[in-house]
Design a protein around this motif. Structure first.
Motif, PDB file in Angstrom:
ATOM      1  N   GLU A  49      27.246  68.209 119.714  1.00  0.00           N
ATOM      2  CA  GLU A  49      28.648  68.584 119.534  1.00  0.00           C
ATOM      3  C   GLU A  49      28.835  69.386 118.245  1.00  0.00           C
ATOM      4  O   GLU A  49      29.574  70.377 118.220  1.00  0.00           O
ATOM      5  N   THR A  50      28.132  68.935 117.201  1.00  0.00           N
ATOM      6  CA  THR A  50      28.226  69.667 115.930  1.00  0.00           C
ATOM      7  C   THR A  50      27.727  71.096 116.121  1.00  0.00           C
ATOM      8  O   THR A  50      28.354  72.052 115.633  1.00  0.00           O
ATOM      9  N   GLY A  51      26.600  71.208 116.809  1.00  0.00           N
ATOM     10  CA  GLY A  51      26.021  72.532 117.038  1.00  0.00           C
ATOM     11  C   GLY A  51      26.954  73.404 117.845  1.00  0.00           C
ATOM     12  O   GLY A  51      27.176  74.584 117.510  1.00  0.00           O
ATOM     13  N   ILE A  52      27.513  72.832 118.899  1.00  0.00           N
ATOM     14  CA  ILE A  52      28.415  73.617 119.751  1.00  0.00           C
ATOM     15  C   ILE A  52      29.635  74.067 118.952  1.00  0.00           C
ATOM     16  O   ILE A  52      30.043  75.233 119.011  1.00  0.00           O
ATOM     17  N   THR A  53      30.186  73.122 118.174  1.00  0.00           N
ATOM     18  CA  THR A  53      31.371  73.462 117.389  1.00  0.00           C
ATOM     19  C   THR A  53      31.059  74.594 116.415  1.00  0.00           C
ATOM     20  O   THR A  53      31.815  75.568 116.305  1.00  0.00           O
ATOM     21  N   LEU A  54      29.939  74.443 115.724  1.00  0.00           N
ATOM     22  CA  LEU A  54      29.579  75.457 114.727  1.00  0.00           C
ATOM     23  C   LEU A  54      29.357  76.814 115.395  1.00  0.00           C
ATOM     24  O   LEU A  54      29.895  77.845 114.961  1.00  0.00           O
ATOM     25  N   VAL A  55      28.577  76.787 116.468  1.00  0.00           N
ATOM     26  CA  VAL A  55      28.209  78.053 117.107  1.00  0.00           C
ATOM     27  C   VAL A  55      29.436  78.706 117.735  1.00  0.00           C
ATOM     28  O   VAL A  55      29.633  79.927 117.614  1.00  0.00           O
ATOM     29  N   GLU A  56      30.271  77.897 118.383  1.00  0.00           N
ATOM     30  CA  GLU A  56      31.441  78.502 119.023  1.00  0.00           C
ATOM     31  C   GLU A  56      32.436  79.010 117.973  1.00  0.00           C
ATOM     32  O   GLU A  56      33.141  79.993 118.205  1.00  0.00           O
ATOM     33  N   SER A  57      32.500  78.324 116.829  1.00  0.00           N
ATOM     34  CA  SER A  57      33.370  78.803 115.758  1.00  0.00           C
ATOM     35  C   SER A  57      32.846  80.126 115.209  1.00  0.00           C
ATOM     36  O   SER A  57      33.602  81.086 115.015  1.00  0.00           O
ATOM     37  N   LEU A  58      31.545  80.146 114.967  1.00  0.00           N
ATOM     38  CA  LEU A  58      30.951  81.385 114.461  1.00  0.00           C
ATOM     39  C   LEU A  58      31.083  82.506 115.474  1.00  0.00           C
ATOM     40  O   LEU A  58      31.243  83.679 115.103  1.00  0.00           O
ATOM     41  N   ALA A  59      31.053  82.131 116.752  1.00  0.00           N
ATOM     42  CA  ALA A  59      31.055  83.156 117.795  1.00  0.00           C
ATOM     43  C   ALA A  59      32.323  84.000 117.754  1.00  0.00           C
ATOM     44  O   ALA A  59      32.292  85.185 118.090  1.00  0.00           O
ATOM     45  N   ILE A  60      33.431  83.389 117.340  1.00  0.00           N
ATOM     46  CA  ILE A  60      34.685  84.161 117.284  1.00  0.00           C
ATOM     47  C   ILE A  60      34.523  85.317 116.291  1.00  0.00           C
ATOM     48  O   ILE A  60      34.790  86.485 116.615  1.00  0.00           O
ATOM     49  N   ALA A  61      34.050  84.985 115.095  1.00  0.00           N
ATOM     50  CA  ALA A  61      33.881  86.016 114.077  1.00  0.00           C
ATOM     51  C   ALA A  61      32.807  87.012 114.499  1.00  0.00           C
ATOM     52  O   ALA A  61      32.951  88.233 114.290  1.00  0.00           O
ATOM     53  N   PHE A  62      31.728  86.489 115.090  1.00  0.00           N
ATOM     54  CA  PHE A  62      30.637  87.381 115.500  1.00  0.00           C
ATOM     55  C   PHE A  62      31.107  88.339 116.596  1.00  0.00           C
ATOM     56  O   PHE A  62      30.761  89.518 116.606  1.00  0.00           O
ATOM     57  N   THR A  63      31.877  87.809 117.531  1.00  0.00           N
ATOM     58  CA  THR A  63      32.370  88.664 118.616  1.00  0.00           C
ATOM     59  C   THR A  63      33.281  89.754 118.057  1.00  0.00           C
ATOM     60  O   THR A  63      33.167  90.940 118.415  1.00  0.00           O
ATOM     61  N   ASP A  64      34.208  89.323 117.194  1.00  0.00           N
ATOM     62  CA  ASP A  64      35.111  90.312 116.611  1.00  0.00           C
ATOM     63  C   ASP A  64      34.328  91.368 115.835  1.00  0.00           C
ATOM     64  O   ASP A  64      34.644  92.565 115.881  1.00  0.00           O
ATOM     65  N   THR A  65      33.305  90.914 115.143  1.00  0.00           N
ATOM     66  CA  THR A  65      32.500  91.859 114.374  1.00  0.00           C
ATOM     67  C   THR A  65      31.849  92.893 115.287  1.00  0.00           C
ATOM     68  O   THR A  65      31.894  94.097 115.015  1.00  0.00           O
ATOM     69  N   LEU A  66      31.259  92.382 116.375  1.00  0.00           N
ATOM     70  CA  LEU A  66      30.613  93.313 117.307  1.00  0.00           C
ATOM     71  C   LEU A  66      31.638  94.244 117.940  1.00  0.00           C
ATOM     72  O   LEU A  66      31.370  95.433 118.158  1.00  0.00           O
ATOM     73  N   MET A  67      32.813  93.666 118.220  1.00  0.00           N
ATOM     74  CA  MET A  67      33.869  94.475 118.828  1.00  0.00           C
ATOM     75  C   MET A  67      34.323  95.553 117.844  1.00  0.00           C
ATOM     76  O   MET A  67      34.463  96.740 118.215  1.00  0.00           O
ATOM     77  N   TYR A  68      34.511  95.165 116.588  1.00  0.00           N
ATOM     78  CA  TYR A  68      34.923  96.146 115.585  1.00  0.00           C
ATOM     79  C   TYR A  68      33.836  97.190 115.371  1.00  0.00           C
ATOM     80  O   TYR A  68      34.138  98.374 115.136  1.00  0.00           O
ATOM     81  N   GLU A  69      32.600  96.751 115.446  1.00  0.00           N
ATOM     82  CA  GLU A  69      31.512  97.719 115.311  1.00  0.00           C
ATOM     83  C   GLU A  69      31.580  98.729 116.447  1.00  0.00           C
ATOM     84  O   GLU A  69      31.382  99.929 116.237  1.00  0.00           O
ATOM     85  N   GLU A  70      31.859  98.220 117.645  1.00  0.00           N
ATOM     86  CA  GLU A  70      31.959  99.137 118.786  1.00  0.00           C
ATOM     87  C   GLU A  70      33.118 100.109 118.603  1.00  0.00           C
ATOM     88  O   GLU A  70      33.038 101.275 119.012  1.00  0.00           O
ATOM     89  N   LEU A  71      34.191  99.616 117.985  1.00  0.00           N
ATOM     90  CA  LEU A  71      35.357 100.473 117.735  1.00  0.00           C
ATOM     91  C   LEU A  71      35.163 101.321 116.477  1.00  0.00           C
ATOM     92  O   LEU A  71      36.095 101.997 116.038  1.00  0.00           O
ATOM     93  N   ARG A  72      33.985 101.191 115.924  1.00  0.00           N
ATOM     94  CA  ARG A  72      33.630 101.911 114.695  1.00  0.00           C
ATOM     95  C   ARG A  72      34.570 101.578 113.542  1.00  0.00           C
ATOM     96  O   ARG A  72      34.892 102.410 112.705  1.00  0.00           O
ATOM     97  N   LEU A  73      35.015 100.356 113.549  1.00  0.00           N
ATOM     98  CA  LEU A  73      35.841  99.877 112.445  1.00  0.00           C
ATOM     99  C   LEU A  73      34.982  99.213 111.377  1.00  0.00           C
ATOM    100  O   LEU A  73      35.455  98.884 110.303  1.00  0.00           O
ATOM    101  N   LEU A  74      33.711  98.959 111.709  1.00  0.00           N
ATOM    102  CA  LEU A  74      32.795  98.316 110.756  1.00  0.00           C
ATOM    103  C   LEU A  74      31.464  99.032 110.774  1.00  0.00           C
ATOM    104  O   LEU A  74      31.068  99.601 111.786  1.00  0.00           O
ATOM    105  N   GLU A  75      30.763  98.947 109.637  1.00  0.00           N
ATOM    106  CA  GLU A  75      29.397  99.464 109.597  1.00  0.00           C
ATOM    107  C   GLU A  75      28.510  98.486 110.357  1.00  0.00           C
ATOM    108  O   GLU A  75      28.598  97.277 110.172  1.00  0.00           O
TER     109      GLU A  75
END
Lengths: 496, 295
Positions: A49-75
């Motif tokens: 449960e700890t692992g799932i919570t951590l990974v799913e929490s991180l996944a939000i930021a990671f997804t947004d990061t990848l999305m912003y990268e695709e939108l060329r909003l991030l390096e």
């Protein structure tokens, strides 16, 4: 040679202690194993449960990061690496690795930067890449340590940028479990010692009354002894003691009844023996009577001189003596008496018994021989009962032998007593009958010729004297009965 | 029939660049950045899934950083379809002859939308006139319901932009809402549907604009007519009265849940006039298509 010690040889106390302790040990171990398994499940689930919570929490930021990268909003890449580094630096997460894979399994970011650009195609990675929701798998690290691999899609709706995978070491979990196992083993050891002590004390408390009762039973040597002490208890031991006392009572009654039956059988057999002796007795009486009649007739017929008269009177006197002796012998045999143990001259008893059957011997022209060893000891016995035994054996022998047959009677000193033998060369006993000849009412003679009690009564008498009786016989070749009697009734010897 | 013909058209239309050897043809679909990108993916990716299933092609979202990016992607052929704001569409129509296909039915089912001016529940502002001297957040400049219509509202209420203490066009509707809720702006302009979504969080509607046609899904003028038709028909086929279709529409953007109606360039003439009429409009009728072009 003794066999191996079996459970049955162990005392109740030892059994009680062993079984109680073993039972407790098994229970503690089973409970311990179940507890460890439960603990493992709980810890694993918690880590999951700890692992799932951590990974799913991180996944939000990671997804947004990848999305912003695709939108060329991030390096590209930098922010992911920063997130990974920060997550790995958090204490107490047990993170072994944290990585981002693109949809083809290529490493986009990894805490180990040397992995960048590699493509993972192993089964765990393939399953992680294919999973539409967070997936937890067991895996092993490169150095062989067991870990949990938690993977979650980096996606919004069905739009997927990749997969975030985190490896969590199970080392702390295993260490906690090992500690738990050590505690349980320690507890088991303590419980073992405590339970052993308790079982010993409890065993002593429970079994001591039983041991005391056993001693009471040991002291109870006769049927007329009354056990005391434990019968007053209100527990199972008291119940057992009362049952034992009641059983002694029933045994006394049964024994008395047996004695009555035995006496009745003895009387019946004695009467039967007297019947069988009747012709002999008549002969023994008639012979002197005939002589006395002749003397009396001669005395009445004339006036004999005094010398002849004295001679005739002497013959009458002698005849009367013989009649008196015969009657006395018969009376001695027939008299009902309690078992009276007294020193007995076995040789004389044999001679007197042989005298009782002299008529049957002469009538059948049987060669009757008596062989007595010279140093025959006196034994303590009931002479009348002993005579009945010998008479029974003799009458049976005389029935078994043909005319001109032979019967050998003997007695000799034997270890701790004497052995009497009555041997004949008669018809013998069928082999199938040998095992039953001492049974009451067993007879191979025709109807009216035997009660079937003779040998049974003889067996009982010999037993009552602490002796033994046996037979060797072969059909058509004769029989030899052996009676061994101890010098004293309680001086028993083991059967050969 | 529709599907098979569509596939063929797709292959022809998109050419080798859009096709992988072992994959379905890829069709890229632009969406103006009216919301936060995460929200756009959440509410528009199901539309792509539906079109991919229905037309046996791989429809992918292509977001830009601005409304202008979305227009540019469509103009340059990076995307084949796009959901544009009305003003973006009018511009695309003029620049490269974009063709409207469908527009959402919207709340009333008439294919219209409204802009609203909102303030925080506890702001104490009860009229548009009270906004003078206050700060105001507009949606992106190319937004009709979040910029053009609210400007009309303010104008009609006698509030000129110069009467405001400060105003700005923010990146998307969510930025406007958050700006107002955080107190960074006293009021803001957003589409009515967005205001509904945030009403529970403390937004109050000060004024509602007249209806305007809802924002169109458009395509390039040079896209084969059969492909454009297949997408239009696939979207028009959704009937919110049918439980199965309602289930399909469940996760879609609020504006799409009542299905779609056919969009026509003439639907947007009113907006063209509005743009010409207000001082903030370009005023040179630049949003009309070139003379003689197809309507």
């Amino acid at each position: 040679m003794r066999g191996r010690l079996s459970l049955a040889d162990w005392g109740l106390r030892i059994k009680f202690v062993i079984f109680t302790t073993l039972l407790l040990l098994v229970v503690v171990l089973v409970v311990g194993v179940l507890m460890v398994r439960r603990e493992r499940e709980i810890l694993t689930e918690r880590m999951r449960e700890t692992g799932i919570t951590l990974v799913e929490s991180l996944a939000i930021a990671f997804t947004d990061t990848l999305m912003y990268e695709e939108l060329r909003l991030l390096e590209q890449g930098d922010l992911l690496d920063t997130y990974i580094a920060q997550a790995m630096a958090r204490p107490g997460t047990d993170l072994v690795y944290l990585m981002v894979l693109d949809p083809e399994g290529r490493v986009v970011a990894h805490n180990d930067t040397t992995q960048f650009g590699l493509t993972y195609g192993d089964a765990v990675a393939r399953r992680a890449l294919a999973a539409e929701n967070t997936l937890v798998q067991r895996d092993r690290s490169r150095d062989g340590r067991e870990l949990l691999d938690v993977a979650t899609p980096l996606a919004i709706s069905t739009k997927r940028w990749g997969t975030l995978r985190a490896g969590f070491s199970l080392h702390r979990l295993e260490a906690a479990l090992a500690s738990g196992i050590r505690q349980i083993l320690g507890l088991t050891a303590i419980l073992f010692v405590v339970s052993l002590g308790l079982a010993l004390a409890l065993g002593r408390m429970l079994l001591e009354p039983l041991r005391r009762f056993a001693r009471v039973m040991e002291r109870t040597t006769g049927l007329h002894d009354v056990p005391t002490g434990e019968v007053d208890r209100r527990d199972e031991i008291g119940m057992l003691a009362r049952q034992f006392a009641a059983m002694l009572g029933r045994l006394r009654e049964a024994n008395a009844e047996l004695q009555r039956q035995h006496d009745a059988m003895g009387r019946a057999e004695k009467l039967a023996s007297i019947g069988r002796l009747a012709s002999g007795v008549a002969h023994e009486i008639n012979n002197p009577l005939a002589g006395m009649q002749t003397c009396v007739a001669a005395l009445q017929a004339g006036e004999p001189d005094p010398a002849t008269t004295r001679q005739y009177l002497g013959l009458v006197q002698e005849g009367l003596g013989r009649v008196q002796g015969t009657v006395r012998q018969l009376l001695d045999f027939a008299r009902q008496r309690e078992l009276v143990m007294a020193p007995v001259d076995v040789g004389r008893t044999l001679e007197e018994t042989l005298a009782l059957v002299r008529y049957q011997v002469e009538r059948k022209r049987v060669k009757l021989r008596l062989t007595l060893s010279p140093s025959l000891p006196r034994i303590r016995a009931d002479a009348g009962q002993l005579q009945q035994v010998v008479l029974n054996l003799l009458l049976n022998a005389l029935d078994a032998v043909p005319e001109d047959g032979s019967v050998d009677v003997g007695a000799r000193a034997d270890t701790g007593g004497i052995e009497m033998t009555v041997a004949d060369d008669g018809c013998g006993i069928q082999e199938e009958h040998l095992g039953r000849i001492f049974d009451p009412f067993f007879s191979t003679k025709g109807p009216g010729k035997g009660t079937g009690l003779g040998l049974s009564v003889s067996y009982g008498i010999v037993q009552a004297h602490g002796g033994r009786i046996g037979v060797e016989s072969r059909a058509g070749a004769g029989s030899t009965f052996r009676v061994w009697l101890p010098a004293t009734p309680d001086g028993r010897e083991g059967m050969a | 029939m529709l599907v098979s013909s569509c596939l063929g058209v797709l292959v022809l239309a998109l050419g080798g660049a859009a096709l992988a050897a072992d994959e379905a043809p890829v069709v890229r679909f632009g969406v103006i950045t009216r919301y936060h990108p995460r929200l756009i993916y959440q509410t528009h990716q199901p539309v792509m899934d539906y079109l991919s299933r229905t037309l046996r092609a791989r429809f992918e979202l292509k977001l830009g950083r601005s409304f202008e990016d979305t227009n540019r992607d469509l103009e340059q052929g990076t995307t084949q379809f796009a959901l544009l704001s009305i003003m973006s569409y009018l511009e695309a129509r003029v620049r490269f002859g974009a063709v409207p296909l469908v527009k959402p039915r919207g709340e009333g089912g008439q294919g219209v939308t409204r802009g609203v001016v909102v303030t925080r529940t506890d702001s104490g502002i009860t009229t548009l006139g009270a906004l003078k001297g206050r700060t105001f957040a507009f949606a992106p400049a190319k937004s009709t319901a979040g910029n053009l219509l609210p400007r009309y509202l303010l104008f009609a209420a006698g509030v000129r932009l110069t009467d405001l203490e400060r105003y700005a066009n923010l990146a998307n509707y969510d930025n406007v809402v958050l700006g107002v809720l955080r107190g960074q702006y006293d009021a803001g302009a957003i589409p009515e549907l967005v205001a509904e979504r945030y009403r529970e969080r403390g937004l109050r509607v000060l004024a509602v604009s007249d209806p305007a046609p809802s924002e169109p899904i458009v395509t390039r003028a040079d896209l084969p007519a059969a492909l454009a038709r297949s997408v239009r028909e696939a979207l028009l086929a959704l009937d919110p009265g049918d439980p199965r279709d309602r289930e399909i529409l469940k996760g879609w953007d609020d504006e799409f849940r009542r299905g779609f109606v056919t969009a026509d360039d003439r639907d947007y003439d009113g907006i063209r006039r509005m743009l010409d009429a207000i001082p903030q409009g370009c005023g040179v009728r630049c949003h009309y298509p070139p003379r003689g072009s197809a309507r």
